[in-house]
Motif scaffolding. Structure first.
Motif, PDB file in Angstrom:
ATOM      1  N   GLY A 351      17.738  31.864  40.491  1.00  0.00           N
ATOM      2  CA  GLY A 351      16.422  31.861  39.470  1.00  0.00           C
ATOM      3  C   GLY A 351      15.588  30.782  40.116  1.00  0.00           C
ATOM      4  O   GLY A 351      14.574  30.384  39.250  1.00  0.00           O
ATOM      5  N   GLN A 352      15.834  30.024  41.159  1.00  0.00           N
ATOM      6  CA  GLN A 352      14.904  28.990  41.660  1.00  0.00           C
ATOM      7  C   GLN A 352      13.875  29.534  42.599  1.00  0.00           C
ATOM      8  O   GLN A 352      14.053  30.542  43.313  1.00  0.00           O
ATOM      9  N   GLN A 359      12.510  26.166  38.147  1.00  0.00           N
ATOM     10  CA  GLN A 359      13.635  27.066  37.712  1.00  0.00           C
ATOM     11  C   GLN A 359      13.103  28.109  36.757  1.00  0.00           C
ATOM     12  O   GLN A 359      12.488  27.519  35.896  1.00  0.00           O
ATOM     13  N   LEU A 360      13.070  29.360  37.093  1.00  0.00           N
ATOM     14  CA  LEU A 360      12.545  30.248  36.187  1.00  0.00           C
ATOM     15  C   LEU A 360      13.291  30.323  34.778  1.00  0.00           C
ATOM     16  O   LEU A 360      14.538  30.139  34.849  1.00  0.00           O
ATOM     17  N   GLU A 361      12.856  31.006  33.799  1.00  0.00           N
ATOM     18  CA  GLU A 361      13.288  30.918  32.641  1.00  0.00           C
ATOM     19  C   GLU A 361      14.598  31.909  32.478  1.00  0.00           C
ATOM     20  O   GLU A 361      14.757  32.821  33.341  1.00  0.00           O
ATOM     21  N   ASP A 362      15.631  31.276  31.889  1.00  0.00           N
ATOM     22  CA  ASP A 362      16.972  32.043  31.744  1.00  0.00           C
ATOM     23  C   ASP A 362      16.894  33.600  31.041  1.00  0.00           C
ATOM     24  O   ASP A 362      15.961  33.537  30.054  1.00  0.00           O
ATOM     25  N   SER A 363      17.441  34.543  31.528  1.00  0.00           N
ATOM     26  CA  SER A 363      17.543  35.750  30.690  1.00  0.00           C
ATOM     27  C   SER A 363      18.346  35.931  29.708  1.00  0.00           C
ATOM     28  O   SER A 363      18.198  36.840  28.978  1.00  0.00           O
ATOM     29  N   CYS A 551      20.086  36.832  36.487  1.00  0.00           N
ATOM     30  CA  CYS A 551      20.418  35.732  35.396  1.00  0.00           C
ATOM     31  C   CYS A 551      18.958  34.934  35.124  1.00  0.00           C
ATOM     32  O   CYS A 551      18.962  34.243  34.193  1.00  0.00           O
ATOM     33  N   TYR A 552      17.865  35.355  35.677  1.00  0.00           N
ATOM     34  CA  TYR A 552      16.508  34.851  35.398  1.00  0.00           C
ATOM     35  C   TYR A 552      15.857  35.945  34.830  1.00  0.00           C
ATOM     36  O   TYR A 552      15.991  37.183  35.078  1.00  0.00           O
ATOM     37  N   ASP A 553      14.817  35.640  33.821  1.00  0.00           N
ATOM     38  CA  ASP A 553      13.799  36.766  33.397  1.00  0.00           C
ATOM     39  C   ASP A 553      12.800  36.984  34.342  1.00  0.00           C
ATOM     40  O   ASP A 553      12.105  36.349  34.609  1.00  0.00           O
TER      41      ASP A 553
END
Length: 590
Positions: A351-352, A359-363, A551-553
């Motif tokens: 997610g980076q 770091q992108l938002e968590d899904s 894993c990232y939104d």
């Protein structure tokens, strides 16, 4: 305007006679004045509007008539896919009937079927005299629809205006009048060729002769005028439409683009917000126009509006296509003194962002969000929408007991959906399912496959020995053949916990729409993005490829001095669960 064609003089006199009581002779002559200047224009949907005679009534010569109350056309037009798609449907003879009026009348349906047989008629290259048109009509298989089919072909082939006029004058001479629908088709040809003066003249005559100009004709008029130097008249027509009906999205977007093109951004934004207030969803095309025409312009209010459009993409899980993405990038980089720079990239599995290291938002949802979503899906979707339309209370209760006794699962699979991924000519259906289960079970995942009872019957598509082997690797629940399995899939996945993923190609849009509030719909989309495993057949059709949930939104994200925007490579990627893997990273250098 050029002089009137010699081949059409007699027919012109017939139509002129009908027009005189409504309009000066010189004005009527303008309608049929020949123009050989035909600039290239984008295609126009000319059959997206068809009206019944009851909604195009002649005006009372005494002027006592007023606009009737709003009435829907018996045949609706579609405007979702743009001009080219509409033109394609027209050429195939497709009509879209409004569900509000039920099935079309038998006579009308027979006309539709007849039109499908004459979509390849080639119009003449030069104007014809009345006798020549008459011979063509007599040789036509279905003379009653000759003019309609011929005009459709003229628009498809982009015939010269004077050819269309010679047909109109032939009709006027033969029938003593020109029907409203033929005037609309002539109008479409004028719009297609950018014949601004002709568009205005057709509007003037329609306004005088008919009590009501319907939505499809207004679409053409506004679209044609908005692309001309007389674009402000399109705004006048938009106001006229508001008095009798809710303007269409096409009406608003034509005017918005015209205002943007002429750098009148305040007017464009005013129309945009008015459009949103009427629950009209803007197309990506008009959003892109805002970014294109705002390039290099100053103003905090302007930036606020465009940032709001990016957040609109986020809230509605909309992914811009590549050309729109470039418009966004170029706009950011053109902001005076903004120091924005954009780079195309692929986000790491962690997610980076490799460009800015953000770091992108968590899904994942929080425990509270997940529990609220699960409760509302069970209440509003599984129970609230009558899931027993295609199942029975007893069957669903049996499924609930089955699931509770075997929880938790790691992956829930829509078995029938997966089994159809490979071409039948290459494999029987349970070979596809067998391959999918084998692939997903590699890491000792606990699998639940939702199937139908016909899968248990030995046949060429469902071989019993293969089904037995699959059942050794996964739990199966076989519903009745007519049962709807989406509710089963959602229930089993949500009851298994936050870690559980699901496999289906269904969009689940109907279920999202059943949720009672926008926040829950937003959580549902986020949960779907992080839990729905996408899959597709390989190019040769021999294997199934799975794309694990991220894993990232995968939505537009911002921290203020960075923006991350996922984008699609093409316009036709419509699968809501196939989130893009390509991103635009935009940073503001301090």
């Amino acid at each position: 305007m050029a002089l009137f064609s010699q081949t059409s003089q007699q027919g012109f006199q017939a139509l002129l006679w009908k027009c005189r009581m409504f309009w000066p002779v010189s004005r009527c002559q303008q309608l049929f004045a020949v123009s050989f200047s035909i600039p290239s224009r984008e295609k126009v949907s000319y059959f997206s509007f068809v009206t019944s005679s009851s909604t195009a009534l002649p005006v009372d010569p005494k002027g006592t008539d007023v606009f009737p109350s709003k009435k829907r056309s018996e045949i609706d037009y579609e405007e979702e896919e743009g001009w080219d798609e509409e033109s394609k449907e027209i050429s195939e003879g497709k009509l879209h009937f409004s569900s509000s009026v039920g099935a079309p009348k038998k006579g009308l349906m027979s006309q539709v079927m007849s039109r499908q047989n004459f979509t390849k008629v080639q119009p003449p290259e030069k104007p014809l005299q009345a006798e020549e048109w008459n011979r063509l009509k007599e040789s036509f298989r279905s003379p009653k629809i000759f003019e309609t089919v011929m005009f459709n072909s003229m628009v498809r082939c982009n015939s010269p205006i004077d050819v269309a006029k010679s047909l109109l004058t032939y009709v006027a001479k033969s029938d003593g009048d020109v029907a409203y629908t033929l005037l609309v088709k002539y109008l479409a040809l004028c719009v297609q060729q950018g014949q601004t003066s002709e568009i205005r003249d057709v509007y003037d005559i329609m306004k005088r002769r008919f009590k009501l100009i319907e939505g499809g004709a207004y679409n053409l008029l506004i679209r044609g005028l908005s692309n001309s130097d007389q674009w402000r008249m399109a705004l006048t027509l938009l106001e006229e439409v508001k008095k009798i009906m809710i303007p269409s999205r096409t009406n608003y977007e034509s005017c918005i683009k015209a205002a943007s093109r002429h750098q009148e951004m305040n007017l464009a934004f005013e129309l945009y917000h008015e459009m949103l207030a009427k629950d009209l969803v803007p197309t990506l095309d008009v959003l892109q126009a805002f970014f294109d025409f705002s390039r290099g312009m100053k103003g905090a209010e302007l930036q606020k509006e465009l940032f709001g459009m990016l957040l609109h993409l986020r809230e509605n899980q909309i992914y811009p296509h590549k050309t729109f993405m470039w418009s966004i990038k170029l706009w950011f980089e053109s902001i005076p003194g903004g120091n924005w720079r954009g780079h195309l990239t692929n986000i790491k599995d962690s997610g980076q962002c490799p460009v800015c290291n953000h770091q992108l938002e968590d899904s994942d949802l929080t425990e509270e969000e997940y529990n609220n979503l699960r409760e509302k899906i069970i209440r509003d979707v599984i129970h609230g929408t009558d899931p027993f339309r295609k199942t029975s209370p007893q069957e669903f209760q049996a499924f609930q007991t089955f699931v509770e006794n075997r929880l938790p699962f790691d992956i829930v699979i829509d078995g029938l959906n997966v089994s159809h991924i490979k071409p039948r000519k290459m494999h029987c259906e349970n070979v596809s399912l067998f391959d999918a289960v084998n692939c997903l079970a590699k890491e000792n995942a606990r699998l639940l496959v939702l199937g139908r009872k016909h899968m248990l019957i030995d046949s060429s598509n469902w071989k019993r020995e293969i089904m037995k082997e699959i059942q050794n690797k996964a739990d199966f629940f076989f519903a009745e053949n007519i049962s709807e399995d989406d509710a089963f899939l959602l229930y089993a996945t949500l009851q298994s916990g936050k870690h559980c993923k699901f496999v289906t190609r269904d969009f689940l849009r109907d279920h999202k729409a059943c949720l009672s509030d926008s926040l829950t719909r937003h959580l549902f989309r986020k949960w779907q993005r992080g839990h729905q495993i996408a899959f597709a057949s390989s190019v040769e059709g021999k294997h199934i490829r799975f794309l694990p949930a991220l894993c990232y939104d995968c939505v537009v994200q911002t921290t203020g001095d960075t923006w991350h925007i996922p984008y699609k490579d093409t316009l036709d990627e419509k699968y809501s669960y196939r989130v893009p893997r390509k991103w635009l990273c935009i940073q503001q250098k301090r």
